[in-house]
Design a protein around this motif. Structure first.
Motif, mmCIF file in Angstrom:
data_model
loop_
_atom_site.group_PDB
_atom_site.id
_atom_site.type_symbol
_atom_site.label_atom_id
_atom_site.label_comp_id
_atom_site.label_asym_id
_atom_site.label_seq_id
_atom_site.Cartn_x
_atom_site.Cartn_y
_atom_site.Cartn_z
ATOM 1 N N LEU A 38 0.776 -1.053 -0.009
ATOM 2 C CA LEU A 38 -0.065 0.037 -0.033
ATOM 3 C C LEU A 38 1.028 1.285 0.016
ATOM 4 C CD1 LEU A 38 -2.822 0.720 0.070
ATOM 5 C CD2 LEU A 38 -2.688 1.142 2.446
ATOM 6 N N LEU A 39 2.005 1.167 0.900
ATOM 7 C CA LEU A 39 2.786 2.244 0.800
ATOM 8 C C LEU A 39 3.467 2.637 -0.461
ATOM 9 C CD1 LEU A 39 3.777 4.291 2.987
ATOM 10 C CD2 LEU A 39 5.562 2.727 3.575
ATOM 11 N N PHE B 238 2.326 1.502 -3.749
ATOM 12 C CA PHE B 238 1.186 2.155 -4.403
ATOM 13 C C PHE B 238 0.937 3.758 -4.036
ATOM 14 C CE2 PHE B 238 -3.331 3.117 -4.522
ATOM 15 C CZ PHE B 238 -3.843 3.015 -5.943
ATOM 16 N N VAL B 239 0.925 4.197 -2.947
ATOM 17 C CA VAL B 239 0.658 5.368 -2.716
ATOM 18 C C VAL B 239 1.841 6.390 -3.046
ATOM 19 C CG1 VAL B 239 0.258 7.081 -0.724
ATOM 20 C CG2 VAL B 239 -1.147 5.042 -0.746
ATOM 21 N N LEU B 240 3.029 6.095 -2.624
ATOM 22 C CA LEU B 240 4.282 6.825 -2.938
ATOM 23 C C LEU B 240 4.408 6.936 -4.235
ATOM 24 C CD1 LEU B 240 6.573 6.045 0.097
ATOM 25 C CD2 LEU B 240 4.837 7.858 -0.117
ATOM 26 N N LEU C 221 2.159 6.844 -6.617
ATOM 27 C CA LEU C 221 1.152 7.737 -7.267
ATOM 28 C C LEU C 221 1.131 9.373 -6.822
ATOM 29 C CD1 LEU C 221 -2.373 6.015 -7.101
ATOM 30 C CD2 LEU C 221 -1.226 6.652 -9.102
ATOM 31 N N VAL C 222 1.826 9.151 -5.445
ATOM 32 C CA VAL C 222 2.009 10.603 -5.121
ATOM 33 C C VAL C 222 3.536 11.107 -5.979
ATOM 34 C CG1 VAL C 222 3.203 12.305 -3.375
ATOM 35 C CG2 VAL C 222 1.255 10.603 -2.742
ATOM 36 N N LEU D 200 4.056 10.563 -9.163
ATOM 37 C CA LEU D 200 3.631 10.750 -10.489
ATOM 38 C C LEU D 200 2.580 11.916 -10.440
ATOM 39 C CD1 LEU D 200 2.995 6.784 -11.687
ATOM 40 C CD2 LEU D 200 5.081 8.453 -12.262
ATOM 41 N N MET D 201 1.595 11.716 -9.849
ATOM 42 C CA MET D 201 0.481 12.928 -9.672
ATOM 43 C C MET D 201 1.025 14.167 -9.121
ATOM 44 S SD MET D 201 -2.822 10.935 -10.320
ATOM 45 C CE MET D 201 -3.438 12.674 -10.472
ATOM 46 N N ILE D 202 1.962 14.262 -8.076
ATOM 47 C CA ILE D 202 2.152 15.339 -7.359
ATOM 48 C C ILE D 202 3.431 16.134 -7.496
ATOM 49 C CG2 ILE D 202 1.780 16.566 -5.251
ATOM 50 C CD1 ILE D 202 -0.597 14.719 -4.401
ATOM 51 N N ALA E 4 5.793 14.901 -9.737
ATOM 52 C CA ALA E 4 6.255 15.124 -11.028
ATOM 53 C C ALA E 4 5.833 16.452 -11.886
ATOM 54 C CB ALA E 4 5.989 14.031 -12.062
#
Lengths: 298, 275
Positions: free
Chosen positions: A22-23, A25-27, A29-30, A32-34, A36
């Motif tokens: 889970l960590l 997955f979240v990191l 995405l953070v 890539l989405m925030i 980057a």
């Protein structure tokens, strides 16, 4: 808390494999989405070198856009702050009919698309609007000029200060102010020496968020400004113009100023949250300011 | 409870400022918009708002907002969970970064996302190799909508997760329930009000978003044109009645969403506030 130290049993979701998955997955995405998007602004801004970056910022049109954005904020933010304090004082320290409705109306701009706001202002001050012809006859220019930009900015940020102050002042009650006035203090004295010290961090919090939104507002200002290069282009509009001119490096150079402002805003926000600002759970506007007592988290 | 309250000074001035400001800045423009849209007459109004191009724009906007909100539901819940329940290096930084989409101006987000997802960009390049195009497609609109509304779900769920009583989970564990079944039967129901509040806020924001989307969307009528852009284009074509009509549809939607989000938030708060 019931459990501390070694004896602490694993809670739901504490299985090492699940935790790691889970960590990750979240990191990711953070990242890539925030992160980057933030990094790409910096990289693109300097893609043609430091000299080009400097020249982009020093360009007269860019400097004018920065000036216009700063002037807009210097007008809109203090006026908005005065409004927010007045609204919070009226709503939390007094009782009057229609209080709940007023609280809801103040929150409206938060839900309305910036484009709708811009279009709405056009139908007030534009030639096809309510006062357009009267204003033209008096040679007062509001649209496609500074006043229109300031008004549109005030619309989108109207709730920013009030919504930080109302739940806090609601939770603080009226006892201190009542004590001060019964001891003979004037209203202003009561506000400045009793109320203000208790709300200063929340007030500053609202002001910082309001300023950030005013300086970055795009949609509403884009409708009312007319996008005249070097005249009514605020910094976000100038970024769009440069981007569509295929001057990506120049556009990102201008964008990096606003990205820098965003980072400063986040840092100040975290610092103010350590002082206790922004940590009150907001009661819903429709639920009414006095039906739910907000909880102040320790 | 006190029977007689001392009346504090300052009501006329404070209320006066508030009412004048609200009337001029908020109510007047919205009333002018409604007035303009109403002056169209029912037949013209209906013709404009039910035109093929307008209906296509509603479809694009609503579909993309639903997809973006669904993505944010999973991402936002996971993010809130990780921030509240796990300790890891950089946790406070990640917590602060969650608010970046609110702090970063939408136009800046728009050009940054477009550059990342264009076919020659960091993400667009690899994605195009496997046949996925994001920039200038509905996927791009979803990416922009997700970005701008990430904080909503995280920030509504986070406080509820923090307040969650460990005893409830322990009870389940003592009874031999698996983590998954405790999550589904105990934790998720407690989080649902907050999740719904976050979801409605996130969806409402996505419906109205403009700045971040127009750069990445491609803006082709019938496929990648959002409703906010159509209202803007009608203005640029000097078709003011059409712009007013379409904007009034967005305004009505915003009011409906405001009622829903307020209801959801009030519900969520009732579940959070403890006596």
């Amino acid at each position: 808390m019931a459990h501390h130290g070694k004896g602490k049993p694993p809670r739901v979701g504490d299985h090492p494999l699940f935790r790691r998955a889970l960590l990750t997955f979240v990191l990711v995405l953070v990242g890539l989405m925030i992160v980057a998007p933030l990094v790409v602004i910096g990289v693109e801004a300097f893609s043609k070198g430091v000299a080009y970056f400097g020249a982009s910022i020093a360009d007269p049109d860019t400097r004018h856009a920065i000036m216009l954005t700063v002037i807009t904020a210097l007008i809109a933010v203090p006026v908005n702050t005065a409004f927010g304090v007045a609204a919070a004082w009226a709503i939390t320290k007094h009782d009057f009919p229609g209080k709940r409705l007023l609280t809801v109306i103040i929150e409206i701009p938060f839900s309305v698309s910036p484009i709708v706001a811009g279009v709405a202002y056009l139908f007030v001050f534009g030639l096809q609007g309510l006062f357009g012809h009267a204003l033209q006859a008096m040679e007062i220019k509001i649209l496609f000029a500074l006043p229109g930009i300031v008004l549109a900015s005030m619309f989108v940020t109207a709730p920013f200060v009030a919504r930080e102050l109302i739940p806090l002042m609601q939770a603080q009650g009226r006892d201190l102010e009542e004590a001060a006035t019964s001891l003979g203090a004037s209203g202003w004295r009561t506000f400045f020496s009793v109320t203000l010290p208790n709300i200063k961090w929340a007030l500053l919090y609202g002001v910082v968020l309001c300023n950030s939104r005013v300086m970055g507002e795009f949609g509403a200002v884009s409708v009312v400004s007319g996008n005249i290069r070097g005249q009514t282009n605020t910094l976000p509009l100038h970024i769009e113009l440069l981007y569509h001119d295929y001057n990506a490096a120049g556009s990102f150079a201008a964008a990096s100023i606003l990205a820098g402002l965003a980072i400063v805003t986040l840092v100040v926000k975290v610092a103010l949250e350590r002082q206790g600002a922004g940590r009150i759970q907001r009661p819903s506007a429709l639920a009414g300011a006095d039906t739910v007592t907000p909880e102040v988290k320790p | 409870m006190r029977l007689r309250r001392r009346v504090l000074p300052g009501l006329p001035l404070a209320l006066g400022i508030t009412l004048v400001y609200v009337a001029i800045i908020v109510v007047l423009p919205l009333a002018a918009l409604v007035f303009k849209a109403a002056s169209l007459g029912p037949e013209d109004y209906w013709r404009i708002i039910s035109s093929d191009r307008a209906v296509a724009s509603y479809r694009v906007t609503v579909t993309c907002a639903l997809a973006a909100t669904a993505f944010n539901l999973v991402f936002g819940l996971s993010l809130a969970w990780v921030l509240v329940r796990y300790r890891f290096p950089g946790r406070r930084l990640v917590d602060a970064l969650v608010d970046l989409p609110f702090a970063l101006p939408t136009a800046v987000a728009g050009i940054a996302l477009t550059t990342l997802f264009a076919t020659n960009g960091w993400f667009g390049g690899p994605l195009s190799l496997i046949g996925i195009k994001v920039a200038y497609t509905p996927l791009g609109i979803m990416v922009a909508m997700s970005f701008t509304s990430i904080p909503f779900i995280v920030r509504t769920v986070q406080p509820v997760l923090e307040e969650l009583d460990p005893a409830l989970e322990e009870a389940g564990q003592t009874l031999g329930a698996s983590d998954l079944s405790i999550f589904v039967t105990v934790i998720l129901p407690l989080l649902t009000p907050a999740l719904l509040a976050g979801v409605s806020l996130s969806f409402a924001r996505s419906l109205g978003e403009f700045g971040a989307i127009i750069f990445i969307a491609g803006n082709q009528p019938f496929s990648t044109e959002i409703t906010a852009l159509l209202a803007f284009i009608r203005l640029e074509e000097y078709d003011y009645p059409a712009s007013a009509a379409i904007a009034s549809v967005m305004l009505l939607t915003a009011f409906v969403m405001l009622a829903i989000t307020n209801f959801m938030q009030a519900r969520a708060l009732r579940y959070t506030v403890r006596g």
